[in-house]
Motif scaffolding. Structure first.
Motif, PDB file in Angstrom:
ATOM      1  N   UNK A 202      -0.122  -0.027  17.046  1.00  0.00           N
ATOM      2  CA  UNK A 202       1.073   0.642  17.552  1.00  0.00           C
ATOM      3  C   UNK A 202       2.338  -0.205  17.460  1.00  0.00           C
ATOM      4  N   UNK A 203       2.281  -1.341  16.733  1.00  0.00           N
ATOM      5  CA  UNK A 203       3.445  -2.215  16.639  1.00  0.00           C
ATOM      6  C   UNK A 203       3.770  -2.539  15.177  1.00  0.00           C
ATOM      7  N   UNK A 204       5.057  -2.456  14.864  1.00  0.00           N
ATOM      8  CA  UNK A 204       5.571  -2.844  13.555  1.00  0.00           C
ATOM      9  C   UNK A 204       6.154  -4.243  13.676  1.00  0.00           C
ATOM     10  N   UNK A 205       5.814  -5.128  12.741  1.00  0.00           N
ATOM     11  CA  UNK A 205       6.297  -6.509  12.773  1.00  0.00           C
ATOM     12  C   UNK A 205       7.306  -6.732  11.652  1.00  0.00           C
ATOM     13  N   UNK A 206       8.428  -7.342  12.010  1.00  0.00           N
ATOM     14  CA  UNK A 206       9.492  -7.651  11.062  1.00  0.00           C
ATOM     15  C   UNK A 206       9.680  -9.159  10.987  1.00  0.00           C
ATOM     16  N   UNK A 207      10.029  -9.644   9.796  1.00  0.00           N
ATOM     17  CA  UNK A 207      10.386 -11.052   9.636  1.00  0.00           C
ATOM     18  C   UNK A 207      11.598 -11.136   8.727  1.00  0.00           C
ATOM     19  N   UNK A 212       9.375 -13.518   4.148  1.00  0.00           N
ATOM     20  CA  UNK A 212       8.489 -12.368   3.982  1.00  0.00           C
ATOM     21  C   UNK A 212       7.223 -12.723   3.204  1.00  0.00           C
ATOM     22  N   UNK A 213       7.371 -13.349   2.062  1.00  0.00           N
ATOM     23  CA  UNK A 213       6.204 -13.668   1.237  1.00  0.00           C
ATOM     24  C   UNK A 213       5.266 -14.631   1.951  1.00  0.00           C
ATOM     25  N   UNK A 214       5.830 -15.608   2.651  1.00  0.00           N
ATOM     26  CA  UNK A 214       5.002 -16.610   3.336  1.00  0.00           C
ATOM     27  C   UNK A 214       4.230 -15.975   4.495  1.00  0.00           C
ATOM     28  N   UNK A 215       4.880 -15.100   5.256  1.00  0.00           N
ATOM     29  CA  UNK A 215       4.172 -14.420   6.338  1.00  0.00           C
ATOM     30  C   UNK A 215       3.073 -13.521   5.788  1.00  0.00           C
ATOM     31  N   UNK A 216       3.382 -12.789   4.727  1.00  0.00           N
ATOM     32  CA  UNK A 216       2.393 -11.891   4.123  1.00  0.00           C
ATOM     33  C   UNK A 216       1.158 -12.671   3.675  1.00  0.00           C
ATOM     34  N   UNK A 217       1.376 -13.781   3.008  1.00  0.00           N
ATOM     35  CA  UNK A 217       0.264 -14.577   2.490  1.00  0.00           C
ATOM     36  C   UNK A 217      -0.557 -15.179   3.616  1.00  0.00           C
ATOM     37  N   UNK A 218       0.119 -15.791   4.584  1.00  0.00           N
ATOM     38  CA  UNK A 218      -0.589 -16.430   5.689  1.00  0.00           C
ATOM     39  C   UNK A 218      -1.387 -15.397   6.484  1.00  0.00           C
ATOM     40  N   UNK A 219      -0.753 -14.272   6.787  1.00  0.00           N
ATOM     41  CA  UNK A 219      -1.423 -13.231   7.567  1.00  0.00           C
ATOM     42  C   UNK A 219      -2.646 -12.689   6.835  1.00  0.00           C
ATOM     43  N   UNK A 220      -2.488 -12.369   5.560  1.00  0.00           N
ATOM     44  CA  UNK A 220      -3.592 -11.794   4.791  1.00  0.00           C
ATOM     45  C   UNK A 220      -4.776 -12.752   4.722  1.00  0.00           C
ATOM     46  N   UNK A 221      -4.503 -14.027   4.468  1.00  0.00           N
ATOM     47  CA  UNK A 221      -5.577 -15.018   4.380  1.00  0.00           C
ATOM     48  C   UNK A 221      -6.259 -15.225   5.734  1.00  0.00           C
ATOM     49  N   UNK A 222      -5.454 -15.279   6.804  1.00  0.00           N
ATOM     50  CA  UNK A 222      -5.983 -15.505   8.149  1.00  0.00           C
ATOM     51  C   UNK A 222      -6.897 -14.359   8.573  1.00  0.00           C
ATOM     52  N   UNK A 239      10.979  -0.502   0.869  1.00  0.00           N
ATOM     53  CA  UNK A 239      11.131  -1.353  -0.300  1.00  0.00           C
ATOM     54  C   UNK A 239      10.428  -2.693  -0.206  1.00  0.00           C
ATOM     55  N   UNK A 240       9.665  -2.931   0.862  1.00  0.00           N
ATOM     56  CA  UNK A 240       8.984  -4.213   1.045  1.00  0.00           C
ATOM     57  C   UNK A 240       7.483  -4.000   1.243  1.00  0.00           C
ATOM     58  N   UNK A 241       6.694  -4.946   0.721  1.00  0.00           N
ATOM     59  CA  UNK A 241       5.263  -4.908   0.967  1.00  0.00           C
ATOM     60  C   UNK A 241       4.997  -5.101   2.451  1.00  0.00           C
ATOM     61  N   UNK A 242       4.035  -4.360   2.963  1.00  0.00           N
ATOM     62  CA  UNK A 242       3.689  -4.414   4.383  1.00  0.00           C
ATOM     63  C   UNK A 242       2.170  -4.273   4.510  1.00  0.00           C
ATOM     64  N   UNK A 243       1.548  -5.141   5.285  1.00  0.00           N
ATOM     65  CA  UNK A 243       0.107  -5.085   5.506  1.00  0.00           C
ATOM     66  C   UNK A 243      -0.191  -4.201   6.711  1.00  0.00           C
ATOM     67  N   UNK A 244      -0.946  -3.142   6.480  1.00  0.00           N
ATOM     68  CA  UNK A 244      -1.408  -2.296   7.578  1.00  0.00           C
ATOM     69  C   UNK A 244      -2.817  -2.768   7.934  1.00  0.00           C
ATOM     70  N   UNK A 245      -2.991  -3.181   9.174  1.00  0.00           N
ATOM     71  CA  UNK A 245      -4.277  -3.697   9.638  1.00  0.00           C
ATOM     72  C   UNK A 245      -4.984  -2.629  10.470  1.00  0.00           C
TER      73      UNK A 245
END
Length: 256
Positions: A202-207, A212-222, A239-245
């Protein structure tokens, strides 16, 4: 990975988190934990802030993630319920402070601002920014009306550190369509420097776009390593990649 952070979050989610009223899913820790770890890895150590704290369920989780015992800000109409325009979760200053203590923190170390967030002016924000230097995490969970959502996200962008993260609660929640409309209107009429990178619970995260790329990579790997049962899907959002968990139903693991 910081063992102390894992232990602190685990103790909180199994203890005070279950005792504080609110509508925050424990699975949000699958996103909060890697964010906090990433910030530690780059040397970001700063307090947190939330607009719309209710009784402090998510606020205290953010405090635990920050690892700091003071400097945090809580903004809410609290007992000024005439400004609770959408009739969501009536705030209560006494209950909020009680739950800060329940979480093992000093209530007097938190700056509480009892005020309608739409009344903040540039001078108010400048004074907060000068005092804090930029929050590590800023949660937007105040009034769910369109204008309040846009206003509060703009405040968050003004006060959040470049390497920090902004949470927007109730995005996609059909009970509060003003949040979704507000976010869409903001990104359709402007080009904010803080952009979506993750959504869950229920929460959208913005950086900041620069991180953006560093958060995406770290989050996906973690998440892939620590929560293999959680499905991740990469989507495009404004217009930006976003990981839906999508945490696996029945899985009890919420902290690595």
């Amino acid at each position: 990975m910081s063992t102390s952070l894992s232990e602190n979050l685990k103790a909180f989610v199994e203890g005070p988190f279950t005792q504080i009223p609110g509508w925050c899913s424990p699975y949000i820790f699958q996103l909060l934990h890697p964010i906090a770890e990433f910030q530690r890895s780059i040397g970001l150590s700063a307090p947190i802030c939330e607009i719309g704290v209710f009784q402090g369920k998510f606020f205290n989780a953010l405090v635990k993630a920050s690892g700091l015992s003071e400097g945090h800000y809580a903004m809410d109409v609290f007992d000024l319920q005439e400004f609770n325009l959408d009739y969501a979760g009536a705030g209560n200053m006494a209950a909020f402070r009680k739950n800060i203590a329940l979480s093992g923190q000093d209530p007097d170390a938190v700056t509480c601002i009892e005020r309608d967030s739409t009344t903040f002016r540039s001078g108010d924000l400048t004074r907060i920014r000068d005092a804090v230097g930029g929050f590590s995490i800023f949660s937007v969970d105040g009034c769910h009306m369109v204008q309040h959502t846009i206003n509060d996200i703009r405040i968050a962008m003004e006060l959040t550190a470049d390497a920090g993260v902004i949470f927007v609660d109730d995005y996609y929640n059909p009970s509060w369509p003003g949040v979704h409309e507000g976010v869409c209107k903001l990104y359709q009429t402007d080009t904010p420097m803080y952009v979506p990178f993750a959504y869950t619970s229920n929460k959208l995260a913005l950086c900041h776009v620069g991180y953006h790329r560093r958060y995406m990579t770290y989050l996906s790997d973690f998440v892939a390593y620590h929560f293999p049962e959680t499905a991740m899907k990469k989507v495009q959002m404004f217009g930006y990649d976003c990981v839906v968990m999508l945490p696996a139903g029945g899985s009890s693991k919420v902290v690595a």
